[in-house]
Design a protein around this motif. Structure first.
Motif, PDB file in Angstrom:
ATOM      1  N   LEU A   1      14.426  87.399 -55.425  1.00  0.00           N
ATOM      2  CA  LEU A   1      13.617  86.298 -54.922  1.00  0.00           C
ATOM      3  C   LEU A   1      14.261  85.520 -53.788  1.00  0.00           C
ATOM      4  CD1 LEU A   1      11.815  84.368 -57.788  1.00  0.00           C
ATOM      5  CD2 LEU A   1      10.913  86.010 -56.167  1.00  0.00           C
ATOM      6  N   ASP A   2      15.542  85.760 -53.539  1.00  0.00           N
ATOM      7  CA  ASP A   2      16.177  85.050 -52.431  1.00  0.00           C
ATOM      8  C   ASP A   2      15.815  85.676 -51.092  1.00  0.00           C
ATOM      9  OD1 ASP A   2      19.538  86.518 -52.865  1.00  0.00           O
ATOM     10  OD2 ASP A   2      17.536  87.383 -52.861  1.00  0.00           O
ATOM     11  N   ASN A   3      14.960  86.706 -51.095  1.00  0.00           N
ATOM     12  CA  ASN A   3      14.509  87.397 -49.883  1.00  0.00           C
ATOM     13  C   ASN A   3      15.638  88.136 -49.168  1.00  0.00           C
ATOM     14  OD1 ASN A   3      12.232  86.021 -50.587  1.00  0.00           O
ATOM     15  ND2 ASN A   3      11.942  84.977 -48.643  1.00  0.00           N
ATOM     16  N   LYS A   4      16.771  88.212 -49.818  1.00  0.00           N
ATOM     17  CA  LYS A   4      17.907  88.867 -49.180  1.00  0.00           C
ATOM     18  C   LYS A   4      18.388  90.001 -50.059  1.00  0.00           C
ATOM     19  CE  LYS A   4      20.287  84.931 -48.786  1.00  0.00           C
ATOM     20  NZ  LYS A   4      21.115  83.838 -48.280  1.00  0.00           N
TER      21      LYS A   4
ATOM     22  N   SER B   1      25.522  88.741 -47.290  1.00  0.00           N
ATOM     23  CA  SER B   1      24.096  89.006 -47.098  1.00  0.00           C
ATOM     24  C   SER B   1      23.911  90.037 -46.009  1.00  0.00           C
ATOM     25  CB  SER B   1      23.371  87.730 -46.651  1.00  0.00           C
ATOM     26  OG  SER B   1      23.376  86.813 -47.684  1.00  0.00           O
ATOM     27  N   VAL B   2      23.166  91.081 -46.326  1.00  0.00           N
ATOM     28  CA  VAL B   2      22.942  92.129 -45.336  1.00  0.00           C
ATOM     29  C   VAL B   2      21.501  92.126 -44.864  1.00  0.00           C
ATOM     30  CG1 VAL B   2      22.881  94.628 -45.018  1.00  0.00           C
ATOM     31  CG2 VAL B   2      24.818  93.566 -46.172  1.00  0.00           C
TER      32      VAL B   2
ATOM     33  N   ALA C   1      21.829  98.275 -56.670  1.00  0.00           N
ATOM     34  CA  ALA C   1      22.196  99.654 -56.387  1.00  0.00           C
ATOM     35  C   ALA C   1      23.707  99.762 -56.311  1.00  0.00           C
ATOM     36  CB  ALA C   1      21.567 100.101 -55.063  1.00  0.00           C
ATOM     37  N   TYR C   2      24.231 100.913 -56.727  1.00  0.00           N
ATOM     38  CA  TYR C   2      25.654 101.176 -56.653  1.00  0.00           C
ATOM     39  C   TYR C   2      25.919 101.923 -55.356  1.00  0.00           C
ATOM     40  CZ  TYR C   2      29.569 100.725 -59.933  1.00  0.00           C
ATOM     41  OH  TYR C   2      30.677 100.308 -60.615  1.00  0.00           O
ATOM     42  N   ALA C   3      27.015 101.588 -54.672  1.00  0.00           N
ATOM     43  CA  ALA C   3      27.354 102.304 -53.447  1.00  0.00           C
ATOM     44  C   ALA C   3      27.879 103.684 -53.803  1.00  0.00           C
ATOM     45  CB  ALA C   3      28.411 101.526 -52.671  1.00  0.00           C
ATOM     46  N   PRO C   4      27.694 104.677 -52.930  1.00  0.00           N
ATOM     47  CA  PRO C   4      28.141 106.039 -53.238  1.00  0.00           C
ATOM     48  C   PRO C   4      29.648 106.113 -53.532  1.00  0.00           C
ATOM     49  CG  PRO C   4      26.757 106.046 -51.297  1.00  0.00           C
ATOM     50  CD  PRO C   4      26.979 104.615 -51.661  1.00  0.00           C
ATOM     51  N   SER C   5      30.432 105.250 -52.891  1.00  0.00           N
ATOM     52  CA  SER C   5      31.873 105.296 -53.119  1.00  0.00           C
ATOM     53  C   SER C   5      32.245 104.666 -54.445  1.00  0.00           C
ATOM     54  CB  SER C   5      32.594 104.531 -52.014  1.00  0.00           C
ATOM     55  OG  SER C   5      32.250 103.158 -52.117  1.00  0.00           O
ATOM     56  N   GLY C   6      31.344 103.878 -55.014  1.00  0.00           N
ATOM     57  CA  GLY C   6      31.657 103.168 -56.241  1.00  0.00           C
ATOM     58  C   GLY C   6      32.415 101.877 -55.987  1.00  0.00           C
ATOM     59  N   CYS C   7      32.586 101.509 -54.720  1.00  0.00           N
ATOM     60  CA  CYS C   7      33.389 100.340 -54.401  1.00  0.00           C
ATOM     61  C   CYS C   7      32.573  99.081 -54.154  1.00  0.00           C
ATOM     62  CB  CYS C   7      34.221 100.612 -53.140  1.00  0.00           C
ATOM     63  SG  CYS C   7      35.361 101.950 -53.407  1.00  0.00           S
ATOM     64  N   ALA C   8      31.265  99.193 -54.207  1.00  0.00           N
ATOM     65  CA  ALA C   8      30.441  98.009 -53.944  1.00  0.00           C
ATOM     66  C   ALA C   8      29.106  98.162 -54.641  1.00  0.00           C
ATOM     67  CB  ALA C   8      30.225  97.846 -52.434  1.00  0.00           C
ATOM     68  N   VAL C   9      28.426  97.009 -54.817  1.00  0.00           N
ATOM     69  CA  VAL C   9      27.055  97.055 -55.319  1.00  0.00           C
ATOM     70  C   VAL C   9      26.196  96.203 -54.400  1.00  0.00           C
ATOM     71  CG1 VAL C   9      27.588  97.472 -57.737  1.00  0.00           C
ATOM     72  CG2 VAL C   9      27.459  95.125 -56.912  1.00  0.00           C
ATOM     73  N   ALA C  10      24.918  96.534 -54.338  1.00  0.00           N
ATOM     74  CA  ALA C  10      23.963  95.745 -53.562  1.00  0.00           C
ATOM     75  C   ALA C  10      22.969  95.154 -54.541  1.00  0.00           C
ATOM     76  CB  ALA C  10      23.238  96.629 -52.550  1.00  0.00           C
ATOM     77  N   CYS C  11      22.535  93.914 -54.269  1.00  0.00           N
ATOM     78  CA  CYS C  11      21.549  93.309 -55.151  1.00  0.00           C
ATOM     79  C   CYS C  11      20.692  92.329 -54.371  1.00  0.00           C
ATOM     80  CB  CYS C  11      22.213  92.601 -56.329  1.00  0.00           C
ATOM     81  SG  CYS C  11      23.648  91.648 -55.870  1.00  0.00           S
ATOM     82  N   GLY C  12      19.454  92.165 -54.818  1.00  0.00           N
ATOM     83  CA  GLY C  12      18.562  91.255 -54.107  1.00  0.00           C
ATOM     84  C   GLY C  12      17.343  90.963 -54.945  1.00  0.00           C
TER      85      GLY C  12
ATOM     86  N   THR D   1       7.101  95.570 -45.930  1.00  0.00           N
ATOM     87  CA  THR D   1       7.866  96.482 -45.083  1.00  0.00           C
ATOM     88  C   THR D   1       9.065  97.046 -45.830  1.00  0.00           C
ATOM     89  OG1 THR D   1       9.414  94.818 -44.281  1.00  0.00           O
ATOM     90  CG2 THR D   1       7.351  95.037 -43.078  1.00  0.00           C
ATOM     91  N   CYS D   2       9.603  98.142 -45.293  1.00  0.00           N
ATOM     92  CA  CYS D   2      10.909  98.642 -45.725  1.00  0.00           C
ATOM     93  C   CYS D   2      11.805  98.510 -44.511  1.00  0.00           C
ATOM     94  CB  CYS D   2      10.820 100.101 -46.143  1.00  0.00           C
ATOM     95  SG  CYS D   2       9.713 100.381 -47.513  1.00  0.00           S
ATOM     96  N   ALA D   3      13.106  98.447 -44.718  1.00  0.00           N
ATOM     97  CA  ALA D   3      13.993  98.278 -43.581  1.00  0.00           C
ATOM     98  C   ALA D   3      15.321  98.948 -43.839  1.00  0.00           C
ATOM     99  CB  ALA D   3      14.206  96.789 -43.297  1.00  0.00           C
ATOM    100  N   LEU D   4      15.925  99.444 -42.766  1.00  0.00           N
ATOM    101  CA  LEU D   4      17.236 100.080 -42.835  1.00  0.00           C
ATOM    102  C   LEU D   4      18.232  99.168 -42.137  1.00  0.00           C
ATOM    103  CD1 LEU D   4      18.833 102.683 -43.559  1.00  0.00           C
ATOM    104  CD2 LEU D   4      18.308 103.507 -41.261  1.00  0.00           C
ATOM    105  N   TRP D   5      19.329  98.839 -42.810  1.00  0.00           N
ATOM    106  CA  TRP D   5      20.292  97.860 -42.299  1.00  0.00           C
ATOM    107  C   TRP D   5      21.676  98.479 -42.183  1.00  0.00           C
ATOM    108  CZ3 TRP D   5      17.908  93.092 -41.603  1.00  0.00           C
ATOM    109  CH2 TRP D   5      16.685  92.912 -42.283  1.00  0.00           C
ATOM    110  N   ASP D   6      22.445  97.963 -41.218  1.00  0.00           N
ATOM    111  CA  ASP D   6      23.849  98.315 -41.126  1.00  0.00           C
ATOM    112  C   ASP D   6      24.603  97.285 -41.957  1.00  0.00           C
ATOM    113  OD1 ASP D   6      26.587  97.600 -39.520  1.00  0.00           O
ATOM    114  OD2 ASP D   6      26.138  99.742 -39.506  1.00  0.00           O
ATOM    115  N   VAL D   7      25.368  97.743 -42.931  1.00  0.00           N
ATOM    116  CA  VAL D   7      26.008  96.825 -43.874  1.00  0.00           C
ATOM    117  C   VAL D   7      27.069  95.952 -43.197  1.00  0.00           C
ATOM    118  CG1 VAL D   7      27.454  96.731 -45.934  1.00  0.00           C
ATOM    119  CG2 VAL D   7      25.541  98.305 -45.837  1.00  0.00           C
ATOM    120  N   GLU D   8      27.838  96.556 -42.319  1.00  0.00           N
ATOM    121  CA  GLU D   8      28.949  95.834 -41.693  1.00  0.00           C
ATOM    122  C   GLU D   8      28.445  94.664 -40.858  1.00  0.00           C
ATOM    123  OE1 GLU D   8      32.826  95.238 -41.547  1.00  0.00           O
ATOM    124  OE2 GLU D   8      31.859  96.880 -42.617  1.00  0.00           O
TER     125      GLU D   8
END
Lengths: 92, 424
Positions: B195-198, B218-219, B182-193, B246-253
């Motif tokens: 089989l590493d469960n992360k 890792s978030v 996923a691309y971050a809304p600011s365009g300054c980061a991407v998230a990916c995950g 499950t689904c989960a909501l995480w704080d990135v920082e």
């Protein structure tokens, strides 16, 4: 551990190996589960709903209002489209 | 559990013999099941516990048996039995169907008969993005409508400029099958995950020489593969779905888990956040054939739909936020209205027998692009329920389709190692 990664790979490849949920769920009596299910269903049954006719007309109205801003639906005039098929040009 | 769980029970001590006591200690709260082999000498194999029990291990070395104390039937109410609860849930399900049925005065496609038919589309592949070494599993557009991120089975995540076909960043993950990006809304980061469960967040830098992979953080931590991820309205929170159900909501920082969402009874394969104007909900779909709508703040499952007959591979909100679509292995896509609380359209054809892997709406919501395992993308008229067009080009199954944020382009990712950007 190796078996587990095979199952995961199988899951990705064929989408027919479903990971076993029971081993991973937190242990709880099936009575608790049944009670939770009843509570959930009761809550779902009581939500406020609108008629499908009203819902449909709202969806149609949204589509109609937004249609003119939809490039994939309406197309872009050739003069503005940077991706239009190029015509051959002659060098004089 | 302050009391001695063995009080009042006769135990047959014996190595490697499973003995079940069936004696209720605190009727009707406890049932003790004893199995042979002490936890200290040989790992005990799980015994099939009677229905309604959970267990924890208490090793009694001097007896050389392992005792599993089952804490079942936590205070059954008077007259309440498992059977009566099951009956009540059946009745409630019937009532739910009745309530939904009462408000079905007309079908969507009937109301839509007076709408103009969609004109023939002239969508063509304008760019082919080559560079992945293996199946492309997922992709996401950046809000700048030009960049996109894609992830693949070989563990690589690539950030592309879709106009120039430049690869701007390449991130290598230590695992294979990166199923979510996923691309971050600011365009300054991407998230990916995957089989590493992360799910990891990688800040993107403007400096080309900098090694972006080194800054990966890792978030999210799940106990099974990560199937989908999405930033919420800011770069600060990340929502993930996982094969652990499950689904989960995480704080990135901080990497802290803010909220978890339990309710699916099998792997969750996809999630989508409601468009920002309509509030804090998201929808998820999974292998239990259910699509659930959740409240992000309370973690509560608000609505549930179980119309599909096979795994739901993808869910996507309608642009107004009042409805959503789902794609499934049963070769259909379905459309649900949230305020009417029911399925209002099914997009299927006898000639389509392969599962649908991904869906997305055009900007106005009139068109639904669906990628299938038969290598094609079918374009459906959302209101009328008919197929408008078929897009060919991919040489293997389509894993993901996404319309760009300005609605001018459709990007499709495929197991043929390429991405295609199509426009009118």
């Amino acid at each position: 551990m190796q078996e587990l990664s095979w199952i995961r790979e199988g899951r990705c490849n064929s989408r027919c190996v479903k990971t076993e949920m029971t081993s991973r769920m937190p242990s709880s009596s099936s009575v608790t589960q049944a009670r939770q299910l009843v509570r959930q269903l009761r809550m779902e049954a009581n939500i406020r709903r609108i008629r499908v006719s009203k819902a449909s007309s709202d969806l149609m109205r949204y589509c109609g209002e937004q249609a003119k801003y939809d490039p994939l639906l309406m197309g872009i005039p050739a003069s503005e489209n940077p991706f239009r098929d190029k015509k051959p040009c002659t060098v004089l | 559990m302050s009391q001695d769980p063995l009080e009042g029970c006769r135990i047959s001590a014996g190595k490697k013999s499973a003995v079940s006591l069936g004696k209720a200690l605190h009727p009707p709260n406890l049932l003790v099941v004893v199995e042979g082999t002490c936890g200290a000498c040989v790992a005990a194999s799980p015994v099939s516990a009677p229905e309604g029990s959970c267990s924890y291990n208490v090793a009694h070395h001097h007896l050389c048996v392992c005792v599993r104390v089952c804490m079942a039937w936590q205070g059954l109410q008077k007259g309440e039995t498992l059977a009566s609860l099951k009956q009540e849930s059946e009745n409630l399900r019937r009532k739910l169907e009745e309530e939904r049925g009462k408000l079905t005065d007309v079908e969507l496609h009937q109301v839509a008969e007076k709408v103009e038919t969609v004109a023939a589309l002239s969508i063509k592949t304008r760019r082919v993005l080559k560079g992945h070494g293996n199946k492309v599993l997922s992709m996401d557009w950046c809000k700048d409508k030009r960049r996109l991120v894609s992830s693949s089975q070989d563990g690589k995540v690539i950030v592309w400029d879709a106009f120039t076909l430049n690869k701007e960043h390449g991130i290598t993950l230590p695992c294979t099958w990166v199923m979510a990006c996923a691309y971050a809304p600011s365009g300054c980061a991407v998230a990916c995950g995957g089989l590493d469960n992360k799910c990891s967040v990688v800040p993107l830098s403007l400096d080309r020489n900098e090694n972006v992979t080194a800054k990966k953080k890792s978030v999210a931590m799940h106990t099974n593969y990560v199937s989908g991820c999405s930033f919420t309205n800011s770069d600060m929170q990340l929502l993930t779905s996982s094969g652990d159900g499950t689904c989960a909501l995480w704080d990135v920082e901080s990497g802290q888990l803010l909220q978890s969402f339990h309710g699916h009874t099998a792997d969750v394969l996809s999630l989508d956040l409601a468009p920002s104007e309509t509030g804090n909900t998201f929808v998820s779909g999974g292998c239990d054939m259910k699509a659930n709508v959740w409240d992000m703040r309370s973690g509560q499952n608000i609505q549930s739909f179980d119309n599909h007959q096979s795994d739901i591979n993808c869910v996507k909100y309608y642009p107004s936020g009042d409805a959503f679509a789902s794609a499934s292995d049963d070769a259909t896509c379905r459309f649900y209205d949230l305020r009417a609380d029911r399925e209002v359209a099914v997009y299927q054809k006898d000639s389509i027998i392969f599962g649908a892997s991904s869906v997305d709406f055009s900007l106005s919501g009139r068109l639904l692009f669906a990628g299938y395992n038969d290598y094609t993308i079918n374009v459906w008229d959302v209101l009328k329920g008919t197929r408008v067009s078929v897009l060919f080009g991919h040489e293997n199954r389509v894993s993901r389709v996404r319309v760009s944020p300005d609605g001018t382009a459709l990007c499709s990712a495929s197991w043929d190692n390429t991405l295609r950007v199509s426009r009118t």
